[in-house]
Design a protein around this motif. Structure first.
Motif, PDB file in Angstrom:
ATOM      1  N   CYS A 108     -38.729 -15.890 -34.875  1.00 27.37           N
ATOM      2  CA  CYS A 108     -39.597 -15.716 -33.708  1.00 27.37           C
ATOM      3  C   CYS A 108     -39.515 -16.946 -32.822  1.00 27.37           C
ATOM      4  O   CYS A 108     -39.236 -18.039 -33.297  1.00 27.37           O
ATOM      5  N   SER A 153     -46.506 -13.710 -35.573  1.00 24.12           N
ATOM      6  CA  SER A 153     -45.835 -13.371 -36.835  1.00 24.12           C
ATOM      7  C   SER A 153     -45.768 -14.546 -37.806  1.00 24.12           C
ATOM      8  O   SER A 153     -45.435 -14.362 -38.974  1.00 24.12           O
ATOM      9  N   VAL A 164     -39.363 -16.057 -39.910  1.00 25.46           N
ATOM     10  CA  VAL A 164     -40.537 -15.237 -40.190  1.00 25.46           C
ATOM     11  C   VAL A 164     -40.363 -14.458 -41.492  1.00 25.46           C
ATOM     12  O   VAL A 164     -41.293 -14.308 -42.278  1.00 25.46           O
ATOM     13  N   HIS A 183     -46.414 -18.222 -32.597  1.00 20.73           N
ATOM     14  CA  HIS A 183     -46.158 -16.785 -32.549  1.00 20.73           C
ATOM     15  C   HIS A 183     -47.031 -16.083 -33.595  1.00 20.73           C
ATOM     16  O   HIS A 183     -47.190 -16.583 -34.724  1.00 20.73           O
ATOM     17  N   TRP A 217     -37.011 -21.745 -32.463  1.00 19.05           N
ATOM     18  CA  TRP A 217     -37.145 -20.512 -33.226  1.00 19.05           C
ATOM     19  C   TRP A 217     -37.582 -20.856 -34.650  1.00 19.05           C
ATOM     20  O   TRP A 217     -37.221 -21.905 -35.177  1.00 19.05           O
ATOM     21  N   ASN A 261     -34.276 -11.368 -33.699  1.00 16.96           N
ATOM     22  CA  ASN A 261     -35.559 -11.575 -33.025  1.00 16.96           C
ATOM     23  C   ASN A 261     -36.575 -10.575 -33.572  1.00 16.96           C
ATOM     24  O   ASN A 261     -36.387  -9.367 -33.472  1.00 16.96           O
ATOM     25  N   ILE A 262     -37.670 -11.074 -34.153  1.00 15.44           N
ATOM     26  CA  ILE A 262     -38.708 -10.225 -34.741  1.00 15.44           C
ATOM     27  C   ILE A 262     -39.407  -9.370 -33.686  1.00 15.44           C
ATOM     28  O   ILE A 262     -39.932  -8.299 -33.990  1.00 15.44           O
ATOM     29  N   GLU A 263     -39.394  -9.810 -32.427  1.00 14.05           N
ATOM     30  CA  GLU A 263     -40.095  -9.091 -31.372  1.00 14.05           C
ATOM     31  C   GLU A 263     -39.400  -7.798 -30.965  1.00 14.05           C
ATOM     32  O   GLU A 263     -40.052  -6.779 -30.763  1.00 14.05           O
ATOM     33  N   ASP A 264     -38.089  -7.839 -30.829  1.00 15.57           N
ATOM     34  CA  ASP A 264     -37.395  -6.656 -30.300  1.00 15.57           C
ATOM     35  C   ASP A 264     -36.175  -6.221 -31.121  1.00 15.57           C
ATOM     36  O   ASP A 264     -35.483  -5.282 -30.755  1.00 15.57           O
TER      37      ASP A 264
END
Length: 135
Positions: A113, A120, A102, A118, A99, A63-66
């Motif tokens: 992502c 990104s 990215v 999103h 999903w 996950n690019i976010e976290d």
């Protein structure tokens, strides 16, 4: 003016209408999401013919976010992850949301992502090397 229109802000029907008004030769052609030179073949199988199998036996979708691990995959059993391209949907079985890829720092690591809009997935610049102009 047509070229200044951002595809992020314009729906497909508007783009198609602008193409008709500009009398572009491809204005009425059907959409194509594939790679034209591959034809009606499986993309992953096509690419497999030209690339060496990865050394890593387990791939990771992160996950690019976290930075959390979303899923792992076996590159030989799930080559679609192995040959995924930036912006392509990452088909994750059992996921409650879509999903998208990215970034791919290497063949078996995909940063992904959630969702189609999103931040990104967007860019405000790009780099091109070895440009050849054809007139």
């Amino acid at each position: 003016e047509f070229l200044k229109t951002s595809s992020n802000d314009t729906v497909e029907t508007t783009v198609r209408q602008l193409a008709l008004e500009a009398q572009l030769p491809n204005a009425q052609k059907r959409d194509s999401m594939g790679i034209c030179f591959v034809g009606k073949r499986n993309h992953a199988e096509f690419v497999q013919d030209f690339l060496e199998p990865p050394e890593e036996s387990i791939g990771r979708c992160i996950n690019i976010e976290d930075g959390s691990l979303v899923t792992t995959f076996d590159p030989l059993q799930q080559p679609s992850f192995l040959y995924a391209t930036i912006g392509q949907g990452a088909k994750i079985g059992g996921a409650s949301q879509k999903w998208f890829v990215v970034e791919k720092p290497d063949a078996t690591t995909l940063f992904i992502c959630p969702g189609t809009h999103h931040p990104s997935l967007y860019a405000d610049s790009f780099q091109v090397d070895h440009v050849h102009w054809i007139s």
